[in-house]
Design a protein around this motif. Structure first.
Motif, PDB file in Angstrom:
ATOM      1  N   PHE A 175       2.450  53.287  29.415  1.00  0.00           N
ATOM      2  CA  PHE A 175       3.507  52.470  30.003  1.00  0.00           C
ATOM      3  C   PHE A 175       3.052  51.025  29.924  1.00  0.00           C
ATOM      4  O   PHE A 175       1.955  50.682  30.370  1.00  0.00           O
ATOM      5  CB  PHE A 175       3.779  52.863  31.455  1.00  0.00           C
ATOM      6  CG  PHE A 175       4.780  51.975  32.139  1.00  0.00           C
ATOM      7  CD1 PHE A 175       6.121  52.008  31.774  1.00  0.00           C
ATOM      8  CD2 PHE A 175       4.386  51.101  33.136  1.00  0.00           C
ATOM      9  CE1 PHE A 175       7.049  51.180  32.390  1.00  0.00           C
ATOM     10  CE2 PHE A 175       5.299  50.273  33.766  1.00  0.00           C
ATOM     11  CZ  PHE A 175       6.638  50.314  33.385  1.00  0.00           C
ATOM     12  N   VAL A 176       3.894  50.176  29.348  1.00  0.00           N
ATOM     13  CA  VAL A 176       3.509  48.804  29.025  1.00  0.00           C
ATOM     14  C   VAL A 176       4.571  47.842  29.528  1.00  0.00           C
ATOM     15  O   VAL A 176       5.761  48.032  29.236  1.00  0.00           O
ATOM     16  CB  VAL A 176       3.361  48.631  27.495  1.00  0.00           C
ATOM     17  CG1 VAL A 176       2.863  47.233  27.156  1.00  0.00           C
ATOM     18  CG2 VAL A 176       2.445  49.698  26.907  1.00  0.00           C
ATOM     19  N   LEU A 192       2.845  56.794  37.893  1.00  0.00           N
ATOM     20  CA  LEU A 192       2.535  57.531  36.661  1.00  0.00           C
ATOM     21  C   LEU A 192       1.075  57.967  36.619  1.00  0.00           C
ATOM     22  O   LEU A 192       0.759  59.086  36.196  1.00  0.00           O
ATOM     23  CB  LEU A 192       2.858  56.661  35.445  1.00  0.00           C
ATOM     24  CG  LEU A 192       4.337  56.331  35.211  1.00  0.00           C
ATOM     25  CD1 LEU A 192       4.480  55.375  34.033  1.00  0.00           C
ATOM     26  CD2 LEU A 192       5.156  57.595  34.989  1.00  0.00           C
ATOM     27  N   LYS A 193       0.184  57.079  37.044  1.00  0.00           N
ATOM     28  CA  LYS A 193      -1.244  57.421  37.058  1.00  0.00           C
ATOM     29  C   LYS A 193      -1.529  58.582  38.012  1.00  0.00           C
ATOM     30  O   LYS A 193      -2.373  59.445  37.727  1.00  0.00           O
ATOM     31  CB  LYS A 193      -2.067  56.201  37.469  1.00  0.00           C
ATOM     32  CG  LYS A 193      -2.381  55.253  36.335  1.00  0.00           C
ATOM     33  CD  LYS A 193      -3.416  55.853  35.390  1.00  0.00           C
ATOM     34  CE  LYS A 193      -3.992  54.827  34.464  1.00  0.00           C
ATOM     35  NZ  LYS A 193      -4.968  55.428  33.525  1.00  0.00           N
ATOM     36  N   LYS A 200      -1.827  55.662  29.989  1.00  0.00           N
ATOM     37  CA  LYS A 200      -2.346  54.303  29.952  1.00  0.00           C
ATOM     38  C   LYS A 200      -1.312  53.341  30.529  1.00  0.00           C
ATOM     39  O   LYS A 200      -0.140  53.381  30.154  1.00  0.00           O
ATOM     40  CB  LYS A 200      -2.672  53.890  28.515  1.00  0.00           C
ATOM     41  CG  LYS A 200      -3.729  54.751  27.826  1.00  0.00           C
ATOM     42  CD  LYS A 200      -5.084  54.577  28.481  1.00  0.00           C
ATOM     43  CE  LYS A 200      -6.153  55.390  27.745  1.00  0.00           C
ATOM     44  NZ  LYS A 200      -7.468  55.345  28.446  1.00  0.00           N
ATOM     45  N   VAL A 201      -1.745  52.475  31.429  1.00  0.00           N
ATOM     46  CA  VAL A 201      -0.883  51.441  31.991  1.00  0.00           C
ATOM     47  C   VAL A 201      -1.433  50.094  31.521  1.00  0.00           C
ATOM     48  O   VAL A 201      -2.590  49.764  31.784  1.00  0.00           O
ATOM     49  CB  VAL A 201      -0.845  51.506  33.531  1.00  0.00           C
ATOM     50  CG1 VAL A 201       0.035  50.382  34.096  1.00  0.00           C
ATOM     51  CG2 VAL A 201      -0.343  52.865  33.992  1.00  0.00           C
ATOM     52  N   PHE A 257      -4.692  50.502  39.086  1.00  0.00           N
ATOM     53  CA  PHE A 257      -4.170  51.556  38.229  1.00  0.00           C
ATOM     54  C   PHE A 257      -3.778  51.021  36.846  1.00  0.00           C
ATOM     55  O   PHE A 257      -3.278  51.778  36.009  1.00  0.00           O
ATOM     56  CB  PHE A 257      -2.965  52.224  38.895  1.00  0.00           C
ATOM     57  CG  PHE A 257      -3.309  52.921  40.183  1.00  0.00           C
ATOM     58  CD1 PHE A 257      -3.586  54.279  40.190  1.00  0.00           C
ATOM     59  CD2 PHE A 257      -3.379  52.223  41.383  1.00  0.00           C
ATOM     60  CE1 PHE A 257      -3.916  54.928  41.378  1.00  0.00           C
ATOM     61  CE2 PHE A 257      -3.705  52.859  42.569  1.00  0.00           C
ATOM     62  CZ  PHE A 257      -3.979  54.212  42.569  1.00  0.00           C
ATOM     63  N   ILE A 258      -4.006  49.712  36.623  1.00  0.00           N
ATOM     64  CA  ILE A 258      -3.718  49.096  35.324  1.00  0.00           C
ATOM     65  C   ILE A 258      -4.986  49.148  34.481  1.00  0.00           C
ATOM     66  O   ILE A 258      -6.044  48.667  34.900  1.00  0.00           O
ATOM     67  CB  ILE A 258      -3.230  47.647  35.493  1.00  0.00           C
ATOM     68  CG1 ILE A 258      -1.936  47.615  36.326  1.00  0.00           C
ATOM     69  CG2 ILE A 258      -3.002  46.988  34.134  1.00  0.00           C
ATOM     70  CD1 ILE A 258      -1.448  46.225  36.653  1.00  0.00           C
ATOM     71  N   ASP A 259      -4.898  49.730  33.305  1.00  0.00           N
ATOM     72  CA  ASP A 259      -6.081  49.967  32.477  1.00  0.00           C
ATOM     73  C   ASP A 259      -6.531  48.733  31.709  1.00  0.00           C
ATOM     74  O   ASP A 259      -7.728  48.492  31.553  1.00  0.00           O
ATOM     75  CB  ASP A 259      -5.799  51.093  31.480  1.00  0.00           C
ATOM     76  CG  ASP A 259      -5.567  52.421  32.169  1.00  0.00           C
ATOM     77  OD1 ASP A 259      -6.542  52.996  32.691  1.00  0.00           O
ATOM     78  OD2 ASP A 259      -4.411  52.883  32.198  1.00  0.00           O
TER      79      ASP A 259
END
Length: 356
Positions: A175-176, A192-193, A200-201, A257-259
């Motif tokens: 998700f971007v 989502l995580k 992947k965020v 939670f953002i990769d």
């Protein structure tokens, strides 16, 4: 019939936006790229979701907010339905049509020079003072919505938009999207995580925003913030409504939670917007174009047949005087795709892209 909750036509249309596959782009990159069409909310953006939640979280007959436009338009629409007055403070780096829409909806608007949040004349700070002043006068109770820090913003995306997207696409790999207040990427990304840790965020960040370095290096900093270079009024990017120089309350609820983060430049967004119109039939705004550039970059890092989702925040009709204005684009030192054959940099080295 008495058991049915009655809501306004505007409120009833918020949410449940479609998820659409970008067929030409997906075929080109060898991965499935989907866009959630938040531009199809009644106010034209996903800000309708947050505006409704935030308005319900606070009471008052006068609604005051500092906004780049979209949240203000959503609030003004809701205020019309409820008979409330609405005051909106805008930075002066937004397309003028947003102000005209707000005024057509009955909002009183003020435009101030764009500035860092530490500046007392930042549009959010001005809006906060106007609400305080209105309450001091005592004629009507004023409420400052405070979209950047009001966590009802995060809550609505965590509780509604995230689950909605998951129902539409349980097999997504990434998700971007970019960040304005931070509520959307934090709420959806965290949901989502928690559903599947392997998703992947990825944050998309424009020039001048400090969030890229916050995600990648742990420090919220941008080169434009250097003391010797810092300008009182900054106009670092033509993208409207995205990019921050701080971590808001909303973003803080999902930042862990953002990769990773991707920096997208203005020219890339312009090129992608024109490419999308020509090849997918989508007329999008600046932040949406940046989101798609980011989605393509992430897609090309993932295995073939992966699934990537991003957000179409709003459509091009709110960007006619700036992002879709040739003279304005040239004045920024950028190239207008209509003057020459330009292919977005993120896809120009893919075989077959030049033939489209």
């Amino acid at each position: 019939m008495n058991d049915i909750a009655i809501v306004s036509a505007y409120e009833a249309l918020i949410g449940n936006t479609p998820l659409v596959k970008l067929s030409t782009l997906s075929r080109l990159v060898g991965r499935s790229v989907y866009v959630k069409m938040e531009s199809l909310n009644p106010g034209g953006t996903g800000k309708d979701r947050a505006a409704l939640a935030m308005r319900r979280s606070k009471t008052g007959g006068l609604v005051v907010e500092g906004t780049s436009g979209s949240t203000g338009i959503a609030l003004a629409s809701l205020c019309q339905r409820r008979g409330h007055a609405c005051v909106v403070v805008l930075p002066d780096d937004q397309a003028s049509e947003k102000q005209r829409i707000l005024e057509a909806l009955g909002a009183e608007t003020y435009v101030v020079s764009n500035a860092a949040i530490a500046n007392p004349n930042h549009y959010v700070n001005v809006a906060r003072r106007l609400a305080v002043r209105a309450n001091e006068l005592g004629t009507v109770r004023a409420v400052f919505i405070d979209q950047f820090e009001n966590v009802s913003n995060f809550d609505t995306h965590y509780e509604q938009t995230g689950p909605e997207l998951w129902r539409q696409c349980k097999n997504l790999d990434a998700f971007v999207m970019s960040s304005g207040t931070g509520g959307t990427i934090a709420g959806i990304g965290r949901f989502l995580k928690e559903k599947h840790v392997s998703v992947k965020v990825v944050l998309v960040d424009p020039p001048g925003s400090a969030l890229y370095h916050k995600i990648q290096h742990g420090v919220a900093f941008a080169n434009q913030q250097r003391e010797r270079e810092l300008k009182r009024h900054r106009y670092d990017t033509l993208a409207e409504g995205i990019g921050l120089d701080r971590v808001t309350n909303n973003l803080a609820l999902g930042v862990d939670f953002i990769d990773s983060a991707i920096r997208v430049m203005d020219q890339e967004a312009v090129d992608m917007a024109h490419w999308l119109l020509a090849n997918e039939g989508l007329w999008v705004g600046s932040s949406s174009a940046m989101n798609v550039v980011g989605a393509v970059r992430v897609a090309l890092q993932l295995p073939s047949k992966s699934t990537i989702v991003t957000i179409i925040c709003d459509a091009g009709q709110r960007h006619v005087t700036r992002f879709w204005n040739r003279d304005f684009i040239l004045s920024r030192g950028l190239e207008w795709p209509g003057d020459c054959e330009r292919i977005p940099g993120c896809i120009q080295n893919i075989e077959g892209s030049a033939a489209l």
